[in-house]
Design a protein around this motif. Structure first.
Motif, short mmCIF file in Angstrom:
data_model
loop_
_atom_site.label_atom_id
_atom_site.label_comp_id
_atom_site.label_asym_id
_atom_site.label_seq_id
_atom_site.Cartn_x
_atom_site.Cartn_y
_atom_site.Cartn_z
N LEU A 263 3.80 -8.23 1.64
CA LEU A 263 3.04 -7.18 0.96
C LEU A 263 1.61 -7.64 0.68
CD1 LEU A 263 2.99 -4.42 -0.50
CD2 LEU A 263 3.78 -5.61 -2.55
N SER A 264 1.45 -8.88 0.23
CA SER A 264 0.14 -9.37 -0.19
C SER A 264 -0.72 -9.87 0.97
CB SER A 264 0.31 -10.51 -1.21
OG SER A 264 1.06 -10.07 -2.32
N ALA A 290 1.62 1.31 -4.57
CA ALA A 290 2.68 0.31 -4.58
C ALA A 290 3.43 0.32 -5.91
CB ALA A 290 2.10 -1.08 -4.31
N PHE A 294 7.27 1.17 -6.38
CA PHE A 294 8.11 0.20 -7.06
C PHE A 294 8.91 0.86 -8.18
CE2 PHE A 294 8.65 -2.94 -10.49
CZ PHE A 294 9.34 -3.94 -9.82
N SER A 299 10.52 6.26 -1.16
CA SER A 299 9.35 6.52 -0.32
C SER A 299 9.00 8.00 -0.32
CB SER A 299 9.63 6.06 1.11
OG SER A 299 9.85 4.67 1.18
N THR A 302 7.08 8.94 -3.35
CA THR A 302 5.76 8.31 -3.35
C THR A 302 4.82 8.94 -2.32
OG1 THR A 302 6.90 6.25 -3.93
CG2 THR A 302 4.59 6.06 -3.34
N ASN A 306 0.69 8.73 -1.97
CA ASN A 306 0.23 7.93 -0.83
C ASN A 306 -0.72 8.74 0.05
OD1 ASN A 306 0.01 5.79 0.92
ND2 ASN A 306 2.07 5.97 1.77
N ALA A 419 7.86 -0.37 -2.24
CA ALA A 419 6.42 -0.64 -2.32
C ALA A 419 5.89 -1.14 -0.98
CB ALA A 419 6.14 -1.67 -3.42
N LEU A 420 6.67 -2.00 -0.33
CA LEU A 420 6.27 -2.52 0.98
C LEU A 420 6.25 -1.41 2.02
CD1 LEU A 420 5.73 -5.53 1.86
CD2 LEU A 420 7.93 -5.41 3.02
N ILE A 423 3.12 0.95 1.63
CA ILE A 423 1.86 0.30 1.98
C ILE A 423 1.74 0.19 3.50
CG2 ILE A 423 0.54 -1.84 1.82
CD1 ILE A 423 0.57 -0.21 -0.72
#
Length: 446
Positions: A263-264, A290, A294, A299, A302, A306, A419-420, A423
């Motif tokens: 993710l980062s 994210a 989370f 998804s 979100t 997004n 979250a992953l 993104i």
């Protein structure tokens, strides 16, 4: 104005995240204290009042205030998943009248999804095998743990068959069958394009529906999103306490660290390599998405935020965002694939099965196929994991006990998985828009 609103929403969501985590951890400490002093009935009363899932058998007299508030918010978002996905993709195809350009966008989207998925699977395989080889997955599973119930294996290729519905009404009434909606939207969009202006009434109707959906979602997310994050996080950590994490702390730590690394750093690196853009604005602006993913662990829930963030704050053309993001929500499941690979290796290790490079390769392939079309809802990833286990033949009693443990502890992990996933969808939209000259780089860099 969009930038200011986005920053304010991000701050409010971050505050809600911190407060939710603090309250959730506080609830865990209170429960541990009550249990150690033999006052389980006090916690049971508090749980019935605040956190109980009122839909479960035995909770007929529970109130579950936090559960009610959280589910009302999630349901309000899921209410318009089907119309939003259908109208977004259909209108995107209508607006991109150049069929060659539409074909390029499709190929680039699918290619980027494949690139990120393969990269994620390679990382998960390396980490999982390393932990297995070091012997850290040798965990004694409690034999009193109830075996998994209500799960059945299925052929991963069924996702292809389910993508083409045999009943249009059943497709529109099922939030779990978003892949079928994507197929229908693509067919309708291409057909409207082929009619060359003869279906303007239908196009206008779809545009009006989409506008109503956008206004509704903007209001719900802006006004109630931060409060929902607080409620959902507090309840999650209050219900899924440390007693679930202790038996397999290595699995939890390994999966969380792998997800955080990808993710980062994973998406930032892939975005820089494919677009030569500075990934820092992307990571900064997508932080609230994210956090939202989370908190909701969905998804689908979100997707509205997004899409709004990707188009308005990252400068991605609305046509690209409307096409890539709903498609990504359906088939791009990098986080789910990572979790499934590590979970399968963990179950194999604790069940007496030998893990080799060939086993990991098969696990990765099955995870890639099975994750496509995974319902964008909480808990779906762990259920799909059963398909992988049956495909590998990991079905002895110990494997089922280990799988039961995964089901018990996987909720916090699936929050990070979501979250992953979201993104990854947005990074694909940025890549496609950049490659097609449909990215406002000035907006992106702000």
């Amino acid at each position: 104005m969009n930038k200011i609103n986005g920053k304010n929403l991000a701050k409010r969501m971050m505050i809600a995240l911190v407060l939710g985590l603090a309250c959730g951890i506080g609830c865990i400490m209170i429960r541990e204290s009550l249990f150690s002093s033999g006052q389980q009935e006090v916690w049971a009363s508090a749980e019935n009042l605040l956190f109980a899932d009122i839909t479960k058998e035995g909770n007929e007299n529970a109130i579950g205030i936090f559960y009610l508030l959280g589910q009302l918010f999630v349901n309000s978002l899921q209410l318009i998943i089907v119309p939003m996905v259908f109208t977004s993709i259909t209108l995107a195809m209508c607006h991109i009248s150049d069929t060659k350009k539409l074909g390029r966008i499709s190929y680039k989207t699918l290619g980027y999804f494949l690139l990120t998925s393969v990269t994620a699977l390679i990382l998960a395989g390396i980490v999982g095998f390393g932990v297995y080889y070091a012997g850290w997955f040798e965990v004694n599973i409690d034999s009193t743990l109830a075996a998994a119930e209500g799960t059945t294996g299925s052929n991963p290729l069924l996702v292809i068959l389910q993508a083409v519905p045999n009943n249009i009404m059943s497709a529109f009434s099922n939030n779990g069958g978003v892949l079928a909606i994507v197929f229908l939207a693509g067919c309708v969009g291409l057909s409207i394009n082929a009619l060359q202006g003869k279906a303007e009434t239908l196009k206008k109707l779809l545009q009006d529906i989409n506008d109503v959906v956008v206004v509704f979602l903007s209001y719900v997310i802006t006004k109630f999103g931060p409060y929902a994050i607080f409620v959902l996080l507090t309840r999650t950590f209050a219900v899924y306490g440390i007693e679930h994490l202790r038996p397999a702390a290595t699995y939890v730590i390994t999966t969380v660290l792998t997800l955080l690394i990808f993710l980062s750093f994973g998406y930032a690196l892939l975005l820089f390599i494919t677009t030569r853009l500075n990934p820092m604005p992307f990571l900064r602006k997508m932080a609230k998405v994210a956090l939202f993913g989370f908190s909701t662990s969905s998804s689908a829930a979100t997707l509205p935020l997004n899409k709004k963030t990707t188009a308005e704050e990252l400068g991605v053309s609305d046509e690209v965002a409307s096409f890539v993001l709903p498609l990504g929500m359906t088939i791009n499941m990098d986080g789910t694939a990572i979790m499934q690979v590590i979970a399968a290796i963990f179950i194999a290790a604790t069940s007496g099965y030998q893990v080799t490079f060939m086993n990991i390769a098969i696990i990765a392939i099955l995870a890639l196929v099975a994750s496509i079309g995974t319902p964008a809802a909480p808990g779906a990833g762990a259920v799909i994991l059963f398909t992988i286990l049956t495909g590998l033949g990991y079905t002895n009693d110990m494997a089922m006990l280990s799988y039961s443990l995964i089901l018990a502890i996987n909720r916090p992990i699936e929050m990070l998985v979501t979250a992953l996933n979201v993104i990854g969808d947005s990074s694909a939209a940025v890549y496609v828009a950049k490659s097609e000259g449909m990215l406002d780089e000035e907006t992106y860099q702000k």
